[in-house]
Design a protein around this motif. Structure first.
Motif, PDB file in Angstrom:
ATOM      1  N   UNK A  85      11.724  -3.958  -2.901  1.00  0.00           N
ATOM      2  CA  UNK A  85      12.835  -4.687  -2.293  1.00  0.00           C
ATOM      3  C   UNK A  85      12.557  -5.075  -0.843  1.00  0.00           C
ATOM      4  N   UNK A  86      11.622  -4.385  -0.199  1.00  0.00           N
ATOM      5  CA  UNK A  86      11.309  -4.711   1.192  1.00  0.00           C
ATOM      6  C   UNK A  86       9.863  -4.299   1.495  1.00  0.00           C
ATOM      7  N   UNK A  87       9.187  -5.109   2.293  1.00  0.00           N
ATOM      8  CA  UNK A  87       7.821  -4.807   2.718  1.00  0.00           C
ATOM      9  C   UNK A  87       7.869  -4.354   4.175  1.00  0.00           C
ATOM     10  N   UNK A  88       7.425  -3.124   4.421  1.00  0.00           N
ATOM     11  CA  UNK A  88       7.410  -2.600   5.786  1.00  0.00           C
ATOM     12  C   UNK A  88       6.088  -2.907   6.488  1.00  0.00           C
ATOM     13  N   UNK A  89       5.001  -2.953   5.717  1.00  0.00           N
ATOM     14  CA  UNK A  89       3.694  -3.298   6.273  1.00  0.00           C
ATOM     15  C   UNK A  89       2.876  -3.954   5.163  1.00  0.00           C
ATOM     16  N   UNK A  90       2.300  -5.118   5.468  1.00  0.00           N
ATOM     17  CA  UNK A  90       1.496  -5.823   4.477  1.00  0.00           C
ATOM     18  C   UNK A  90       0.271  -5.006   4.111  1.00  0.00           C
ATOM     19  N   UNK A  91      -0.162  -5.176   2.875  1.00  0.00           N
ATOM     20  CA  UNK A  91      -1.381  -4.534   2.404  1.00  0.00           C
ATOM     21  C   UNK A  91      -2.443  -5.578   2.129  1.00  0.00           C
ATOM     22  N   UNK A  92      -3.711  -5.142   2.152  1.00  0.00           N
ATOM     23  CA  UNK A  92      -4.814  -6.084   1.970  1.00  0.00           C
ATOM     24  C   UNK A  92      -5.881  -5.488   1.074  1.00  0.00           C
ATOM     25  N   UNK A  93      -6.576  -6.382   0.366  1.00  0.00           N
ATOM     26  CA  UNK A  93      -7.736  -5.960  -0.410  1.00  0.00           C
ATOM     27  C   UNK A  93      -8.889  -6.883  -0.066  1.00  0.00           C
ATOM     28  N   UNK A  94     -10.062  -6.315  -0.154  1.00  0.00           N
ATOM     29  CA  UNK A  94     -11.298  -7.059   0.064  1.00  0.00           C
ATOM     30  C   UNK A  94     -12.030  -7.042  -1.267  1.00  0.00           C
ATOM     31  N   UNK A  95     -12.017  -8.167  -1.950  1.00  0.00           N
ATOM     32  CA  UNK A  95     -12.547  -8.205  -3.309  1.00  0.00           C
ATOM     33  C   UNK A  95     -11.634  -7.378  -4.200  1.00  0.00           C
TER      34      UNK A  95
END
Length: 162
Positions: free
Chosen positions: A139-149
């Motif tokens: 319902x809410x994003x507090x911190x974006x996440x990332x992936x490399x490949x």
């Protein structure tokens, strides 16, 4: 009867010759084993050196791509005292876009947060009741996440509906 000592002497000589041949064969095998062990050790050292060079090269390339962005940030900071806030805001947006482009070229992708909670790519920090959302959905994003490949560098920190 004279023939018997001569036969025994030939057997002894052939036994000694055989022993000498086996010892030579053993010494040769040991020498080949030592050379193979030394070659393998040299291979391991060379592979480690090459890995370090690859990492250094990759870091060099990334830093080279980031240097213009550092220059842009320095110009934006210098502009704070000289220009209006709108100009500074636009400069920061340009720097953000340039940095996002560098990361995109390296294969960095933002983790999707629409839909259901996925513990492989999301980290639930809170749960809260939500009338307009399915239980277990983000319902809410507090911190974006990332992936490399395929590798998650940082999971997205989210709030999940109860």
């Amino acid at each position: 009867m004279q023939d018997e000592p001569q036969v025994q002497e030939e057997v002894t000589e052939s036994g000694e010759d055989r022993l000498a041949a086996l010892e030579a064969e053993r010494d040769d095998a040991i020498d080949r084993w030592k050379r193979a062990a030394a070659d393998f050790d040299n291979f391991k050292k060379r592979a480690a050196r090459e890995r370090e060079e690859y990492v250094a090269f990759a870091n060099e390339r990334l830093v080279t791509d980031l240097l213009p962005i550092l220059d842009d940030l320095e110009r934006a900071l210098a502009a704070v005292g000289e220009h209006q806030e709108a100009t500074v805001e636009e400069g920061v947006r340009l720097v953000h876009r340039a940095l996002a482009d560098v990361f995109a070229r390296t294969g960095l992708v933002e983790i999707e947060t629409d839909g259901a909670f996925d513990p492989h790519v999301h980290e639930a920090l809170l749960t809260q009741p939500a009338d307009d959302a399915e239980p277990g959905s983000v319902v809410q994003v507090l911190q974006k996440g990332y992936r490399l490949g395929d590798r998650v560098l940082r999971p997205a920190r989210v709030v999940v509906a109860e």
